[in-house]
Design an enzyme around this catalytic site. Structure first.
Site, PDB file in Angstrom:
ATOM      1  N   HIS A  85      74.121  43.536  71.999  1.00  0.00           N
ATOM      2  CA  HIS A  85      73.704  42.078  72.516  1.00  0.00           C
ATOM      3  C   HIS A  85      74.907  41.263  73.075  1.00  0.00           C
ATOM      4  O   HIS A  85      74.902  40.844  74.014  1.00  0.00           O
ATOM      5  CB  HIS A  85      72.959  41.573  71.400  1.00  0.00           C
ATOM      6  N   GLU A 114      73.752  44.191  67.168  1.00  0.00           N
ATOM      7  CA  GLU A 114      74.371  43.079  67.370  1.00  0.00           C
ATOM      8  C   GLU A 114      75.372  43.042  68.475  1.00  0.00           C
ATOM      9  O   GLU A 114      75.678  42.132  69.219  1.00  0.00           O
ATOM     10  CB  GLU A 114      74.855  42.520  66.077  1.00  0.00           C
ATOM     11  N   HIS A 117      70.166  28.194  71.137  1.00  0.00           N
ATOM     12  CA  HIS A 117      70.704  29.475  71.966  1.00  0.00           C
ATOM     13  C   HIS A 117      69.606  29.982  72.771  1.00  0.00           C
ATOM     14  O   HIS A 117      70.061  30.589  73.909  1.00  0.00           O
ATOM     15  CB  HIS A 117      71.084  30.649  70.634  1.00  0.00           C
ATOM     16  N   HIS A 152      52.053  26.081  67.109  1.00  0.00           N
ATOM     17  CA  HIS A 152      52.554  27.164  68.171  1.00  0.00           C
ATOM     18  C   HIS A 152      51.159  27.529  68.748  1.00  0.00           C
ATOM     19  O   HIS A 152      50.968  27.900  69.992  1.00  0.00           O
ATOM     20  CB  HIS A 152      53.414  28.429  67.735  1.00  0.00           C
TER      21      HIS A 152
END
Length: 322
Positions: free
Chosen positions: A94, A91, A154, A263
């Site tokens: 990133h 995390e 995001h 999708h």
């Protein structure tokens, strides 16, 4: 602050800033953005999105808690959290990359306004505004416990950042070249890109709702061409989502099935659109190049024949003269 600006200006003089260099910086930043997005996907796929329960630090520090005292302090601050150092590092990696990208975007905005004066100011300014909004969404992703709507937004803003960086670079290169543009091709590419963006959004929604494995067979889904038990009423609820931890994948299976199958349909439509783009490029662009090549070969062949005839005529005249 003034010292930083002066240092930046001296650096620009050293690297001899020009429009080509600025274009390459924009292209590099767009590529780097895709790397940041890929690392974010890796973080998500390894369930490390909440590896750090706070933001921008991790358990109260700017790195990860590694020492015994840091681990004890982290446990005091977040007693309900399970501390996983591996997830925390993924995390934070990133976040470090995203922070680097943010600095790079601000530099590009400054360079665009200073050196690319023919580019509308709205483009570089929008970059800086977008990166600030994107940082806020990154914070909300954590504080709102990876809520699907926020995580998908995001992702969308990340792809928008990459696209806008690329567009800024293209705007620099397009100076005085507007008459050379094939607008039919541009419109077709625009439609394909729009469809790709929608498909990416669908992919993000599929991932954030843990619907990737709702169908494990292909091309059918649950051995059906059109699954009968899909629940669309709950599949695409974007607003007023409950404040819960979405890493537990709370969505009902029938809704996940609807998301997954939608999708797939999007992927089929996207394949058809890009097939049309390929055919257009092949027949309009590649065939025109091929025709030009063939015409050039024929011209060279005729020139060769002409020279050959001229040579034989010259030799024949020489023999008659003798």
């Amino acid at each position: 602050m003034l010292d930083i600006i002066s240092l930046l200006q001296e650096l620009l003089v050293m690297i001899n800033m020009n429009l080509n260099t600025l274009t390459n910086i924009c292209y590099f930043a767009a590529t780097f953005t895709l790397i940041v997005i890929s690392v974010g996907a890796w973080v998500r796929l390894t369930d490390a999105g909440l590896g750090c329960p706070d933001w921008p630090g991790c358990y109260g520090i700017l790195s990860t808690p590694d020492t015994e005292s840091e681990l004890l302090r982290a446990k005091e601050l977040y007693p309900d959290s399970v501390i996983d150092i591996g997830k925390a590092w993924r995390e934070m990696l990133h976040r470090y990359l995203a922070g680097t990208l943010g600095i790079l975007v601000f530099i590009i905005t400054f360079l665009m306004l200073k050196y690319a004066k023919h580019v509308p100011k709205i483009y570089p300014i929008s970059l800086s505004i977008l990166i600030v909004i994107q940082s806020t969404m990154g914070m909300l992703t954590v504080t709102q416990l990876v809520k699907p709507t926020i995580v998908t937004t995001h992702l969308i803003l990340g792809m928008t950042t990459a696209g806008l960086l690329l567009w800024n670079g293209l705007q620099i290169k397009l100076k005085n070249k507007i008459d050379q543009i094939d607008f039919k091709l541009v419109n077709l590419i625009f439609i394909c890109i729009l469809a790709l963006i929608l498909q990416i959004i669908l992919g993000g929604w599929t991932s954030t709702n843990y619907a990737s494995l709702a169908c494990t067979d292909f091309p059918k889904c649950l051995n059906q061409w059109w699954p009968s038990n899909m629940n669309y009423s709950e599949a695409f609820t974007v607003f007023n989502l409950p404040d819960i931890n979405y890493e537990t994948a709370p969505l009902v299976y029938e809704a996940k099935l609807a998301i997954h199958f939608t999708h797939r349909i999007g992927a089929l439509i996207l394949t058809l659109l890009y097939s049309v783009l390929f055919v257009y490029l092949f027949f309009i662009v590649i065939l025109s190049i091929l025709i030009y090549f063939i015409v050039s070969l024929i011209t060279l062949f005729l020139l060769f024949i002409f020279l050959l005839i001229f040579f034989f005529e010259l030799v024949n005249d020489s023999m008659h003269t003798v």
